[in-house]
Design a protein around this motif. Structure first.
Motif, PDB file in Angstrom:
ATOM      1  N   ASN A 115      -0.467 -10.161  -4.770  1.00  0.00           N
ATOM      2  CA  ASN A 115       0.776  -9.436  -4.520  1.00  0.00           C
ATOM      3  C   ASN A 115       1.732 -10.320  -3.739  1.00  0.00           C
ATOM      4  O   ASN A 115       1.310 -11.190  -2.962  1.00  0.00           O
ATOM      5  CB  ASN A 115       0.521  -8.153  -3.727  1.00  0.00           C
ATOM      6  N   ASN A 126      -6.106   4.724  -0.201  1.00  0.00           N
ATOM      7  CA  ASN A 126      -7.063   4.002  -1.035  1.00  0.00           C
ATOM      8  C   ASN A 126      -6.738   2.520  -1.143  1.00  0.00           C
ATOM      9  O   ASN A 126      -7.622   1.691  -1.381  1.00  0.00           O
ATOM     10  CB  ASN A 126      -7.105   4.608  -2.439  1.00  0.00           C
ATOM     11  N   ASP A 127      -5.463   2.158  -0.971  1.00  0.00           N
ATOM     12  CA  ASP A 127      -5.062   0.764  -1.099  1.00  0.00           C
ATOM     13  C   ASP A 127      -5.561  -0.104   0.048  1.00  0.00           C
ATOM     14  O   ASP A 127      -5.372  -1.328   0.028  1.00  0.00           O
ATOM     15  CB  ASP A 127      -3.534   0.663  -1.180  1.00  0.00           C
ATOM     16  N   ALA A 168      -7.571  -3.516  -0.247  1.00  0.00           N
ATOM     17  CA  ALA A 168      -6.971  -4.818  -0.492  1.00  0.00           C
ATOM     18  C   ALA A 168      -7.063  -5.740   0.713  1.00  0.00           C
ATOM     19  O   ALA A 168      -6.936  -6.958   0.565  1.00  0.00           O
ATOM     20  CB  ALA A 168      -5.504  -4.648  -0.901  1.00  0.00           C
ATOM     21  N   ALA A 182       0.835  -1.199   0.000  1.00  0.00           N
ATOM     22  CA  ALA A 182       0.000   0.000   0.000  1.00  0.00           C
ATOM     23  C   ALA A 182       0.872   1.252   0.000  1.00  0.00           C
ATOM     24  O   ALA A 182       1.802   1.369   0.797  1.00  0.00           O
ATOM     25  CB  ALA A 182      -0.919   0.007   1.211  1.00  0.00           C
ATOM     26  N   LEU A 225       3.398  -6.561  -7.653  1.00  0.00           N
ATOM     27  CA  LEU A 225       1.990  -6.198  -7.485  1.00  0.00           C
ATOM     28  C   LEU A 225       1.208  -6.659  -8.709  1.00  0.00           C
ATOM     29  O   LEU A 225       1.700  -6.570  -9.838  1.00  0.00           O
ATOM     30  CB  LEU A 225       1.845  -4.685  -7.312  1.00  0.00           C
ATOM     31  N   THR A 232     -11.811   0.478 -13.055  1.00  0.00           N
ATOM     32  CA  THR A 232     -12.077   1.045 -11.736  1.00  0.00           C
ATOM     33  C   THR A 232     -13.295   1.961 -11.698  1.00  0.00           C
ATOM     34  O   THR A 232     -13.781   2.293 -10.623  1.00  0.00           O
ATOM     35  CB  THR A 232     -10.856   1.839 -11.247  1.00  0.00           C
TER      36      THR A 232
END
Length: 761
Positions: free
Chosen positions: A703, A85-86, A89, A81, A722, A731
């Motif tokens: 990942n 926003n990550d 995951a 990350a 990744l 998205t």
């Protein structure tokens, strides 16, 4: 209303801190700052204790009776990350997107509740907080994940203790604070695919015995991953840097003052979009069919403008904590500024139509007071407080709009625009309180409530500008202009200095019951409500006597859950079941008459669960699993909204599943830790209409990372990958074939690899 400038703000904090009286210290009172303990308990080899402030006081996550996930800064780094926003995951029932305009936007959705529209007249559905400070705009809110202590994701309405616009939940970022009496620091450099360069550094310095400073800086650069086959430019480029400086003062044993200043500049260009389908006439020439995406060249685009973005954000905050003995008083004061600009070409054709230019300026001031303590022999834990928020937000959007442009557009030609200018002021007041009363050693009840008053005032200026391309047949036909105006360069006003004012207020309660038969097991049940104020429709295509408004939406949620540490803490199993009534849903919908508008799009029943499992079978080996399920669909939709009854809510996948595994291999030359992370998300729709080209089928991202740490834990080396399977996905997207003749999607990032080296002392 006049707001304090940065100098006056900083001065007021310093004066407040030095004027605080001293109070007798309670040596047994826990600090107001929550700290995260090691992920693995070194004594038992089991799952470690995590302290959170999800209820605005420090408490173990296993003793916190709400659905909350806490992700440490080290875990964020291990999962790859880079920005907040990550988080999606690793967190169940959480999704995020940068939305249709900016690379620096942060749009979160929890259990189907959120907001993807960037216009300033809309408010988020999930609140974003940094060190207790609420961020009022999603534009420019994609925070860097460096030097973060932890991030807490609170699912379900948080209308009592957090308040503004948290009807879906809250994302609370807690940064690392200065440490007294400690000299420490770290630095890390990363190089990766597409010339990725990341630099991070932090330094902690004591200032005498009663103060300390911490500074942190970062730089991120990476070439884009999508190529404009017409111009040769790349899209999806990363270019941002920033810094944060913090000071901590201890005025005697009872008063702590934390000051913080941060700055960031993000010049990353907007996410690339591709044309998925087109009906050329009457707005595009037949040659535009050549710009439809070729699946074999997934990242080739034909955008007609040069991608640009610039989001400058800075802010100041001050937190004063006073130990009163049986209670603690905390003041959180903040002032923040946003200056954003971006361009985009959603249709991604070489013909300049629907291109957008957006500039946003916003400043906000907030003040919160909290009093926490115990009473009745510690049988009652309470928190009461007050909150004030004030915001000025001005935004101008220039849209190259088909109905006012001549037909058969030419590549890269000038375009007439629909200009939307909105200047909105918001003031919000709230009082709140929550108490937890222990009826027995194992049974307690919680009662809380918040009363919120919101007032919004707006001035709107909107017009059609025919000067770039002159009046054409499309405008004459679409707007009934006299034919003799063809070829004229005119500005056609829609509204000029049109004012609007609206007020909203709401009481949001919380009721809960908690049963803890032993220290390793907690059962809880609760009812809570969330509220988001109504607002103005900031897009006007025809003259209006007043600015159209929409009403507040609310979320009423029942939860039951359990939290457990089993098998001598080798297994952690947490589960929450929820059932929500989401009423008068604020939804940005496509409307041929105005392009887009916000409507109260009926109701929805949301139901599902989150489960999180951590397993530490032996020292050094750890497995994490998280599953989220949300059943969502629109119901009781007004006819004026459109045919969306029975559709899924946007960005509300039915399933989110994540899994992670890591193993510490202890060697003579240090510790080698391989780690893998996998996240699966089922089908998701990007808008309420659930049309073709507005969906992303279920997909998974894998990942991997392998890290070496020397025996002294001073040096680290890591290699990572990744999206290892190079999955191609979207998205965001919209099917506007019926109203604009195009359907388009935004691209997700492809596979990449990298290496990093770090040092700490």
């Amino acid at each position: 209303m006049t707001k304090p400038g940065p100098v006056q703000f900083a001065a007021s904090i310093l004066l407040a801190s030095t004027a605080m009286p001293a109070f007798a210290q309670d040596p047994d009172r826990a600090s107001g700052d929550a700290q995260e303990m090691p992920q693995e308990n070194p004594e038992s080899g089991g799952v470690g204790t995590i302290m959170v402030t999800a209820e605005r006081t420090s408490r173990s996550i296993q003793d916190t009776p709400i659905s909350v996930t806490a992700v440490s800064g080290e875990t964020l780094k291990a999962t790859g990350a880079v920005v907040i926003n990550d988080l999606a995951a690793t967190v169940p029932n959480l999704t995020s997107t940068t939305g249709p305009q900016g690379s620096a936007d942060a749009n979160f959705f929890i259990r189907g509740v959120g907001q993807f529209d960037f216009i300033v007249t809309n408010d988020p559905g999930v609140g974003l907080y940094v060190d207790g400070v609420y961020l009022g705009r999603t534009v420019g809110a994609m925070l860097d994940a460096g030097d973060v202590e932890r991030v807490e994701v609170l699912r379900g309405p948080q209308g009592t203790l957090f308040g503004r616009n948290t009807l879906g939940g809250a994302v609370s970022v807690v940064t690392k604070r200065p440490e007294l009496g400690v000299v420490s620091g770290d630095a890390q450099a990363t190089y990766g695919s597409r010339d990725r360069i990341d630099l991070d550094a932090s330094l902690n310095l004591p200032i005498g015995d009663t103060a300390a400073a911490r500074v942190y800086g970062f730089y991120r650069q990476q070439d884009g991953f999508a190529d404009n086959v017409v111009t040769g430019e790349d899209f999806g480029r990363i270019d941002r840097y920033g810094a944060r400086a913090q000071l901590r003062f201890e005025f005697g044993p009872d008063v702590t003052v934390d000051l913080s200043a941060d700055y960031s500049l993000d010049k990353s260009n907007p996410a690339p979009s591709v044309l998925r389908s087109i009906l050329p006439l009457p707005f595009f020439p037949p040659a535009a069919l050549n710009d439809v995406q070729d699946p074999d060249n997934f990242y080739d685009i034909f955008a007609s403008n040069s991608p640009e973005a610039r989001n400058e954000v800075y802010g100041f905050s001050g937190t004063v904590t006073v130990d009163l003995g049986a209670a603690e008083l905390k003041s959180i004061t903040s002032y923040r500024v946003l200056d954003g600009f971006s361009t985009s070409d959603p249709d991604s054709t070489r013909f300049q139509l629907y291109d957008q230019l957006v500039s946003t300026e916003q400043d906000q001031f907030s003040q919160e007071l909290q009093l926490t303590g115990t009473a009745f022999g510690d049988a009652l834990e309470y928190l009461v407080g007050g909150y004030y928020f004030s915001e000025d937000a001005a935004q101008v959007l220039d849209l190259c709009f088909a109905p006012i442009s001549s037909p058969a557009a030419q590549p890269f030609q000038a375009c007439n625009t629909w200009t939307q200018g909105n200047d909105q002021q918001t003031e919000s007041f709230a009082v709140f309180g929550q108490g937890r009363l222990s009826l027995t050693d194992s049974l307690s009840v919680t009662l809380g409530g918040r009363y919120t008053w919101d007032e919004k005032d707006i001035i709107s200026n909107q017009f059609f500008d025919f000067r770039p391309q002159l009046v054409g047949p499309g405008a004459v036909f679409g707007f009934g202009l006299p034919p003799e105006l063809i070829g004229e360069a005119i500005v056609l006003p829609i509204v000029t200095d049109l004012p609007g004012s609206a007020s909203f207020e709401k009481f949001t309660p919380k009721i809960g019951v908690e049963y803890e038969p032993n220290p390793d097991l907690l059962f809880y049940a609760s009812y809570s409500e969330g509220f988001r104020a109504g607002g103005f429709n900031g897009r006007l295509i025809a003259p209006q006597a007043t600015i159209p408004t929409y009403e507040p939406d609310t979320n009423e949620t029942f939860e039951v859950g359990l939290k457990s540490d089993l098998l001598d803490r080798a297994l952690r199993f947490n589960l929450t079941l929820f059932h929500s009534q989401y009423r008068d849903i604020q939804q940005t919908i496509a409307d041929p008459a105005v392009q887009f508008r916000v409507a109260n799009a009926g109701d929805a029943t949301l139901k599902g669960f989150e489960t999180e499992i951590a397993i530490v079978p032996t020292t050094g080996l750890r497995f994490d699993f998280a599953v989220g399920y949300t059943d969502s669909e629109f119901e009781d939709v007004p006819v004026t909204v459109g045919p969306i009854n029975g559709n899924r809510l946007p960005f509300s996948p039915e399933w989110t599943i994540s899994a992670a595994a890591q193993y510490d291999i202890y060697l003579a030359g240090g510790t080698l830790t391989p780690r893998v992370d996998f996240r699966y998300q089922s089908e998701v729709f990007f808008t309420a209409f659930n049309l073709p080209f507005e969906e992303q089928e279920g997909y998974g991202l894998l990942n991997g990372r392998i890290t070496w740490v020397d025996p002294s834990e001073t040096f680290t080396l890591a290699a990572f990958g990744l999206n290892l399977f190079d999955v191609e996905y979207f998205t965001f997207g919209q099917n506007a074939l019926a109203s604009q003749g195009v359907a388009y999607n935004y691209l997700g990032r492809p596979r990449e690899f990298g290496v990093s080296a770090g040092i700490r002392f």
